[in-house]
Scaffold this active site. Sequence first.
Site, PDB file in Angstrom:
ATOM      1  N   GLY A 151       0.821  -1.209   0.000  1.00 35.51           N
ATOM      2  CA  GLY A 151       0.000   0.000   0.000  1.00 35.51           C
ATOM      3  C   GLY A 151       0.850   1.251   0.000  1.00 35.51           C
ATOM      4  O   GLY A 151       2.052   1.196  -0.277  1.00 35.51           O
ATOM      5  N   ASN A 152       0.239   2.376   0.304  1.00 35.17           N
ATOM      6  CA  ASN A 152       0.982   3.640   0.381  1.00 35.17           C
ATOM      7  C   ASN A 152       0.340   4.520   1.446  1.00 35.17           C
ATOM      8  O   ASN A 152      -0.641   4.127   2.080  1.00 35.17           O
ATOM      9  CB  ASN A 152       1.016   4.330  -0.991  1.00 35.17           C
ATOM     10  CG  ASN A 152      -0.371   4.638  -1.487  1.00 35.17           C
ATOM     11  OD1 ASN A 152      -1.069   5.485  -0.940  1.00 35.17           O
ATOM     12  ND2 ASN A 152      -0.813   3.907  -2.512  1.00 35.17           N
ATOM     13  N   ARG A 153       0.882   5.712   1.622  1.00 35.83           N
ATOM     14  CA  ARG A 153       0.512   6.545   2.775  1.00 35.83           C
ATOM     15  C   ARG A 153      -0.605   7.552   2.488  1.00 35.83           C
ATOM     16  O   ARG A 153      -0.808   8.491   3.232  1.00 35.83           O
ATOM     17  CB  ARG A 153       1.761   7.262   3.297  1.00 35.83           C
ATOM     18  CG  ARG A 153       2.774   6.267   3.869  1.00 35.83           C
ATOM     19  CD  ARG A 153       3.930   6.936   4.564  1.00 35.83           C
ATOM     20  NE  ARG A 153       4.770   7.712   3.676  1.00 35.83           N
ATOM     21  CZ  ARG A 153       4.889   9.028   3.687  1.00 35.83           C
ATOM     22  NH1 ARG A 153       4.210   9.741   4.552  1.00 35.83           N
ATOM     23  NH2 ARG A 153       5.691   9.635   2.846  1.00 35.83           N
ATOM     24  N   ALA A 204      -3.836   7.441  -4.943  1.00 36.62           N
ATOM     25  CA  ALA A 204      -2.494   6.892  -5.143  1.00 36.62           C
ATOM     26  C   ALA A 204      -2.689   5.407  -5.465  1.00 36.62           C
ATOM     27  O   ALA A 204      -2.917   4.593  -4.565  1.00 36.62           O
ATOM     28  CB  ALA A 204      -1.660   7.086  -3.890  1.00 36.62           C
TER      29      ALA A 204
END
Length: 424
Positions: free
Chosen positions: A208-210, A275
């Site tokens: 995943g990402n932030r 994102a």
Amino acid sequence: MLLNRRIIVGICGGIASYKAIDLVSKLQQAGALVDVIMTEHAEEFVRPLTFATMSHRRVYSDLWEASGEAAETHIKLAEEAELLVIVPATANTIAKLAHGMTDNMLTAVALATRAPLLLAPAMYTNMYTHPATQANLATLRERGAFVVEPEVGRLASGAIGVGRFPETATLLGAIHQVLGRHGDLAGRRVIVTAGGTQEPIDPVRYVGNRSSGKMGYNLAVEARDRGAHVILVSGPVALPPPFGVEMHLVETAMQMRDAVSDFITDADALIMSAAVADFRPTRVAEQKIKKLRTEATGQHREDEFSIDLVANPDILGELALALKGGHAGEQHTGISIPQLKRRLIRVGFAAETEHLVEHAQAKLQRKQLDLLVANDVSRTDSGFGTDTNKVLIFHADGAMEDLPVMPKTGVAAAIWDRVVPLLG
Ligand code: PMT
């Protein structure tokens, strides 16, 4: 948006009337001119002084005051109002409004004003679901009233059911939506993607990402407040769903592509602030992946562990291809576009940590976008999780704008300001 807007808040005699204090306070803080009208039964629950203190204005209630001033006052209030909000709306007042009865200051103003009416019913479940109340609400809706449905939850009686007074944020969302319904996006359908995708590795882990979703949710709320029908396709985030926005929750890039594809045919604009993971694990383990252990000792081994990844579809890239190919697009890409009903304005974001301008310009070209919003996500005041953003906006004709650091609400407004003229 609320600065100097004339809003009447009508308070009825329900236990939730104390919760309306917070709403009046928030409206006043946002710069609205709030005139509170209380029914005689509301005054049994909360004193007028409380609302006068919160609104910084006098509170109205008595239609029959001896001076006779109230007769003039209720007409003046009715004519000046831009919105009449009734919170909590009791079954009694709802019934009076549906039948045009005017036996107190609030119902008299409601009949005299041509401002839109927004009701937030809150009451015991059986009173709310009673056919009489439902019929009265249906009548009011037919006449153009806006109704914020009560929530399901614990009621004052201790029972759990429908009838609970909505949160202040929900009511503020509804107020913004009603006041903005004739804005510059009125009649438009827009899709906003937000948050980050999560690509499963096994049942408990993901790539995943932030992304917090803040940028995308602000874009959705801003579009709602300008009159658009907003479809928000969101990855997993910790934000509450904004009021008045059509939500579609997804987890993976593939699901996000499918959701965008489902809604694209009759959309006017697509803003991809999500994102999206560029890669996903080639295989998803069915069970939780365990630590590697040596057979002899059973000790944890320090071996490297690797995950094979495969490229995810580039949603904006596929869309550009599909639009170029018209009907044929469907055969070459995963995006299905039977027939676009209107010109679709496409806005992408670029999250970069270096060579911001070069990377952004390349993405604008490659994805054939109308606008590209580039943010340097290595800054502390910009990008993932922050409340502010510092963006460059690139236009299809090569123009570039360098915007100052702004709250994400302001960045969202700036982006829609640039989309609106493109909609034609
Ligand atoms: O959510 P916040 O915490 O508020 O943070 C906001 C943000 C940093 C996530 C946001 O401002 C942002 O920059 N979003 C884009 C992040 C991103 O994926 O950028 P990218 O440069 O990798 O992708 C370029 C564009 O293509 C994006 O519009 C992206 O949505 C889209 N994309 C990317 C990958 C993919 N497979 N398909 C896509 O369509």
